[in-house]
Design an enzyme around this catalytic site. Sequence first.
Site, short mmCIF file in Angstrom:
data_model
loop_
_atom_site.label_atom_id
_atom_site.label_comp_id
_atom_site.label_asym_id
_atom_site.label_seq_id
_atom_site.Cartn_x
_atom_site.Cartn_y
_atom_site.Cartn_z
N ALA A 134 -19.41 -2.66 13.39
CA ALA A 134 -20.01 -0.93 13.87
C ALA A 134 -21.14 -1.44 14.85
O ALA A 134 -22.48 -1.76 14.29
CB ALA A 134 -20.51 -0.61 12.61
N THR A 164 -32.87 -7.80 15.30
CA THR A 164 -34.12 -8.57 15.71
C THR A 164 -35.12 -8.77 14.66
O THR A 164 -35.21 -7.86 13.89
CB THR A 164 -34.72 -7.73 16.81
OG1 THR A 164 -33.80 -7.53 17.89
CG2 THR A 164 -36.10 -8.31 17.40
N GLU A 391 -29.79 -1.19 22.36
CA GLU A 391 -30.22 0.17 22.37
C GLU A 391 -29.30 1.14 22.99
O GLU A 391 -29.65 2.14 23.44
CB GLU A 391 -31.77 0.23 22.66
CG GLU A 391 -32.68 -0.53 21.91
CD GLU A 391 -33.13 0.24 20.77
OE1 GLU A 391 -33.18 1.53 20.71
OE2 GLU A 391 -33.22 -0.53 19.81
C1 LIG Z 1 -30.38 -9.64 21.23
C2 LIG Z 1 -29.93 -8.33 20.59
C3 LIG Z 1 -30.82 -7.79 19.73
C4 LIG Z 1 -30.34 -6.70 19.06
N1 LIG Z 1 -31.23 -5.94 18.04
C5 LIG Z 1 -30.70 -5.02 16.88
C6 LIG Z 1 -31.47 -4.55 16.02
O1 LIG Z 1 -32.70 -5.13 15.84
N2 LIG Z 1 -30.98 -4.04 15.10
C7 LIG Z 1 -29.68 -3.46 15.51
O2 LIG Z 1 -29.34 -2.83 14.35
N3 LIG Z 1 -28.90 -3.85 16.39
C8 LIG Z 1 -29.46 -4.69 17.07
N4 LIG Z 1 -28.68 -5.00 18.33
C9 LIG Z 1 -27.22 -4.62 18.32
C10 LIG Z 1 -26.89 -3.74 19.72
O3 LIG Z 1 -27.65 -2.63 19.43
C11 LIG Z 1 -25.47 -3.81 19.79
O4 LIG Z 1 -25.24 -5.08 20.38
C12 LIG Z 1 -24.90 -2.80 20.77
O5 LIG Z 1 -25.25 -1.52 20.11
C13 LIG Z 1 -23.49 -2.88 21.45
O6 LIG Z 1 -22.66 -3.03 20.04
P1 LIG Z 1 -21.60 -4.29 20.25
O7 LIG Z 1 -22.36 -5.47 20.60
O8 LIG Z 1 -20.95 -4.17 18.81
O9 LIG Z 1 -20.56 -4.03 21.34
P2 LIG Z 1 -19.36 -2.93 21.32
O10 LIG Z 1 -19.79 -1.66 20.75
O11 LIG Z 1 -18.29 -3.60 20.67
O12 LIG Z 1 -19.01 -2.57 22.78
C14 LIG Z 1 -18.37 -3.64 23.69
C15 LIG Z 1 -18.19 -3.04 24.87
O13 LIG Z 1 -17.36 -1.72 24.67
C16 LIG Z 1 -17.81 -0.61 25.54
N5 LIG Z 1 -17.71 0.45 24.72
C17 LIG Z 1 -17.71 0.60 23.41
N6 LIG Z 1 -17.48 2.07 23.13
C18 LIG Z 1 -17.16 2.56 24.33
C19 LIG Z 1 -16.82 3.98 24.47
N7 LIG Z 1 -16.51 4.91 23.66
N8 LIG Z 1 -16.78 4.13 25.77
C20 LIG Z 1 -17.01 3.44 26.56
N9 LIG Z 1 -17.28 2.02 26.56
C21 LIG Z 1 -17.46 1.86 25.36
C22 LIG Z 1 -19.55 -1.12 25.26
O14 LIG Z 1 -20.24 -0.24 26.27
C23 LIG Z 1 -19.39 -2.67 25.60
O15 LIG Z 1 -19.38 -2.77 27.02
C24 LIG Z 1 -28.98 -5.99 19.17
C25 LIG Z 1 -28.37 -6.71 19.99
C26 LIG Z 1 -28.80 -8.05 20.65
C27 LIG Z 1 -27.74 -8.71 21.60
#
Ligand SMILES: Cc1cc2nc3c(=O)[nH]c(=O)nc-3n(C[C@H](O)[C@H](O)[C@H](O)COP(=O)(O)OP(=O)(O)OC[C@H]3O[C@@H](n4cnc5c(N)ncnc54)[C@H](O)[C@@H]3O)c2cc1C
Length: 411
Positions: A134, A164, A391
């Site tokens: 998720a 984070t 974000e």
């Molecule tokens: C360094 C770092 C710090 C973070 N800090 C926090 C934190 O403090 N707390 C927290 O809760 N989270 C945190 N996150 C999580 C971050 O918010 C997520 O990585 C981000 O929301 C993307 O989710 P995912 O990595 O699962 O990518 P996915 O959702 O799997 O996406 C993979 C790719 O598919 C694309 N994609 C997905 N759905 C669609 C759609 N419907 N249409 C078009 N493209 C789509 C995305 O744009 C992306 O290019 C952090 C992440 C990192 C890397």
Amino acid sequence: MSTFSLDPGPDQIAVRDWLHGFAADVIRPAAAEWDEREETPWPVIQEAAKIGIYSLDFYAQQYFDPSGVGIPIAMEELFWGDAGIGLSIVGTTLAAVAVLANGTEEQIGTWAPQMFGTPDDVKVAAFCSSEPDAGSDVSALRTRAVYDEAKDEWVLNGTKTWATNGGIASVHVVVATVDPALGARGQASFVVPPGTPGLSQGQKFKKHGIRASHTAEVVLDGVRVPGHCLLGGKEKLDERLARARERAAGGASAGSKGKNAAMATFEASRPAVGAQAIGIARAAYEVALDYARTRVQFGRPIIDNQGVAFQLADMKTRIDAARLLVWRASWMAANNQPFTSAEGSMSKLYAGETAKYVTAQAMQILGGNGFTREYPVERMHRDSAIYTIFEGTSEIQRLVIARAISGMPIR
Ligand SMILES: Cc1cc2nc3c(=O)[nH]c(=O)nc-3n(C[C@H](O)[C@H](O)[C@H](O)COP(=O)(O)OP(=O)(O)OC[C@H]3O[C@@H](n4cnc5c(N)ncnc54)[C@H](O)[C@@H]3O)c2cc1C
């Protein structure tokens, strides 16, 4: 209706200059070391706490500054110093905002101070929403919160990722599902107090950029928290769940009102993240401009070539355009203007993409030096990459904007 103005006013300019001094004198000189160490820069956070930059009061003052641009100005200056250290300093605010947005006055009073600690004993906090399955789809959370009525306790089980400050935080704020059938409407946020048994850090990630900021998995194994740790309280949750169930039973989209409120919160917080990206972009642009003025090839400074000067012109133009979008959205949030075109998402999208573009151009202008760790633009380029991912990825920002301008359920 207030008139749109980009004048931050003398107080805000004084704050900006003060923050710039801290970024230039304390953050920037420490940046390369903490990037290499890939560790939380506790001494720098402590310095920030000692002079009042790392505190709830400071962020509250910036948030309520009448100019509406207090937060973006603060973010830009700190991240101009360094993004990894900047995020270590402001990462706690993610969790603090969750408590401020969803908590009762009593909860805010109890937990917000514990998140920051004191200048002699600084603490950090973590906001744990994302899970392995998720990320962009926040409605798919699997972490469960089950109420144990006999003990008035909530029991949390699941695995959070990408948090984070996850595992090194005093206070963790955890988003969990209470009723999975309701998707995002069935979720609630819980405070996990310091030292609660069952919460542990999973893997700590080795990252491409913002390496001074700690990012890790958080494992929740039978974590029991008192009933008062449910943000907003049980009565409010029960009412919200009942409304969502009624709507679902009636065939309406479950809790669209609540969904709109959540979207409005995102729109208001995204400009702050955009401002961080602008700080990185501005820092790289300045290094590239200086370098282009002094690096001599073919008997003249490389900036004498239109090919290089025009690159710098484009970099500066995009940075200023991004700042205008960020300040507009931030001003709109402060003045309760509706985000009819998802202006908050627009600002984060454009600022994140700008930071990636500007830092890549800066590396090009520095030639071979740009590719080494002797110069900071290589680090800035690595740091910028997260700004199209966290974000809300750039694709998700575009989705939000497209839905707002079209009124269509674009997928
Ligand atoms: C360094 C770092 C710090 C973070 N800090 C926090 C934190 O403090 N707390 C927290 O809760 N989270 C945190 N996150 C999580 C971050 O918010 C997520 O990585 C981000 O929301 C993307 O989710 P995912 O990595 O699962 O990518 P996915 O959702 O799997 O996406 C993979 C790719 O598919 C694309 N994609 C997905 N759905 C669609 C759609 N419907 N249409 C078009 N493209 C789509 C995305 O744009 C992306 O290019 C952090 C992440 C990192 C890397």
